[in-house]
Design a protein around this motif. Structure first.
Motif, short mmCIF file in Angstrom:
data_model
loop_
_atom_site.label_atom_id
_atom_site.label_comp_id
_atom_site.label_asym_id
_atom_site.label_seq_id
_atom_site.Cartn_x
_atom_site.Cartn_y
_atom_site.Cartn_z
N UNK A 37 -3.80 21.04 -13.33
CA UNK A 37 -2.74 20.37 -12.57
C UNK A 37 -3.10 18.90 -12.34
N UNK A 38 -2.07 18.13 -11.98
CA UNK A 38 -2.30 16.74 -11.60
C UNK A 38 -1.67 16.49 -10.24
N UNK A 39 -2.23 15.50 -9.53
CA UNK A 39 -1.72 15.13 -8.22
C UNK A 39 -2.05 13.68 -7.94
N UNK A 40 -1.03 12.90 -7.59
CA UNK A 40 -1.21 11.49 -7.24
C UNK A 40 -1.39 11.38 -5.73
N UNK A 41 -2.46 10.74 -5.31
CA UNK A 41 -2.74 10.55 -3.89
C UNK A 41 -1.89 9.38 -3.38
N UNK A 42 -1.00 9.67 -2.43
CA UNK A 42 -0.13 8.63 -1.88
C UNK A 42 -0.50 8.32 -0.44
N UNK A 43 -0.16 7.15 -0.01
CA UNK A 43 -0.52 6.67 1.32
C UNK A 43 0.06 7.54 2.43
N UNK A 44 1.23 8.14 2.20
CA UNK A 44 1.89 8.92 3.24
C UNK A 44 1.46 10.39 3.26
N UNK A 45 0.50 10.78 2.43
CA UNK A 45 0.03 12.16 2.40
C UNK A 45 -0.65 12.52 3.73
N UNK A 46 -0.36 13.72 4.23
CA UNK A 46 -0.89 14.12 5.54
C UNK A 46 -2.42 14.26 5.56
N UNK A 47 -3.05 14.35 4.39
CA UNK A 47 -4.50 14.46 4.32
C UNK A 47 -5.20 13.13 4.04
N UNK A 48 -4.45 12.03 4.01
CA UNK A 48 -5.05 10.72 3.78
C UNK A 48 -5.46 10.12 5.11
N UNK A 49 -6.74 9.73 5.18
CA UNK A 49 -7.29 9.05 6.36
C UNK A 49 -8.15 7.90 5.88
N UNK A 50 -7.92 6.72 6.44
CA UNK A 50 -8.70 5.53 6.05
C UNK A 50 -8.68 5.31 4.54
N UNK A 51 -7.50 5.48 3.95
CA UNK A 51 -7.27 5.24 2.52
C UNK A 51 -7.96 6.25 1.60
N UNK A 52 -8.51 7.36 2.15
CA UNK A 52 -9.15 8.39 1.35
C UNK A 52 -8.45 9.73 1.56
N UNK A 53 -8.46 10.55 0.52
CA UNK A 53 -7.94 11.91 0.56
C UNK A 53 -9.05 12.79 1.14
N UNK A 54 -8.81 13.40 2.29
CA UNK A 54 -9.83 14.15 3.03
C UNK A 54 -10.26 15.41 2.28
#
Length: 147
Positions: A37-54
Motif C-alpha cells: 500500500x501507499x500513503x501520503x503524510x499530510x499536514x492535517x492527519x490526526x497522527x501528525x505532530x511537529x511535522x512528523x507522523x507519530x
C-alpha cells in the motif's frame, strides 16, 4: 521502487475505514498472501505532530495494510453494503527506526504468515523511499457485523 499506476486498487473496496482514520491511500498490489500500500503524510492527519507522523500512525497504517489481506473475503463485491469490525489482537517483534515527515509517501508491504478462519498473523514493513521506518508482526481478527 517502481509503482505501476494502472494496477492501483481502490482501498475503499477492502477496508471499512474512512476519514479521518483512513491511513492508506491506495493498494498497489494485492494477493491472497501479500499486499503493498501507499500513503501520503499530510499536514492535517490526526497522527501528525511537529511535522512528523507519530508512531501510532505508523502502527495504524500497518494494521490497515495487513487487514486488506484478510478483508478481501469480506469486500469481494464492491456494491454490497458489507460492514466489518476488526481488532489488532497482538503486536509482536515491533521495531520503529524512523518517523516520516509531512509530504512523505510511505509504502507498506505485508505478508501473511498464517491464518485460521478470521484470525491472521502477518509480517509488515513500512518504508519511505528505501529507508525502513517500522517492521512488526501483527495478529488481526476481522468479522462481518450483521444488521
Amino acid at each position: 521502487m517502481e509503482i505501476k499506476e494502472d494496477n492501483i486498487i481502490n482501498i475503499h473496496n477492502y477496508l471499512p475505514h474512512r476519514e479521518p482514520m483512513l491511513m492508506v491511500d491506495y493498494i498497489l498490489e494485492l494477493t491472497k498472501e501479500n499486499v503493498m500500500t501507499s500513503f501520503m503524510i499530510t499536514e492535517d492527519n490526526i497522527f501528525v505532530h511537529n511535522n512528523e507522523f507519530a508512531e501510532s500512525g505508523l502502527i495504524e497504517n500497518m494494521a490497515q495494510t495487513c487487514s486488506s489481506i484478510l478483508g478481501q473475503s469480506f469486500f469481494e463485491n464492491p456494491n454490497a453494503d458489507t460492514k466489518v469490525i476488526g481488532f489488532i489482537t497482538n503486536i509482536k517483534k515491533i521495531e520503529i527506526f524512523s518517523l516520516p515527515k509531512v509530504g512523505d509517501k510511505i509504502i507498506s508491504k505485508a505478508s501473511l504468515i498464517s491464518q485460521y478462519e478470521n484470525i491472521c498473523h502477518i509480517f509488515c514493513e513500512t518504508f519511505h523511499n528505501d529507508e525502513l521506518l517500522i517492521r512488526a508482526e501483527i495478529n488481526l481478527f476481522i468479522q462481518e457485523v450483521k444488521s
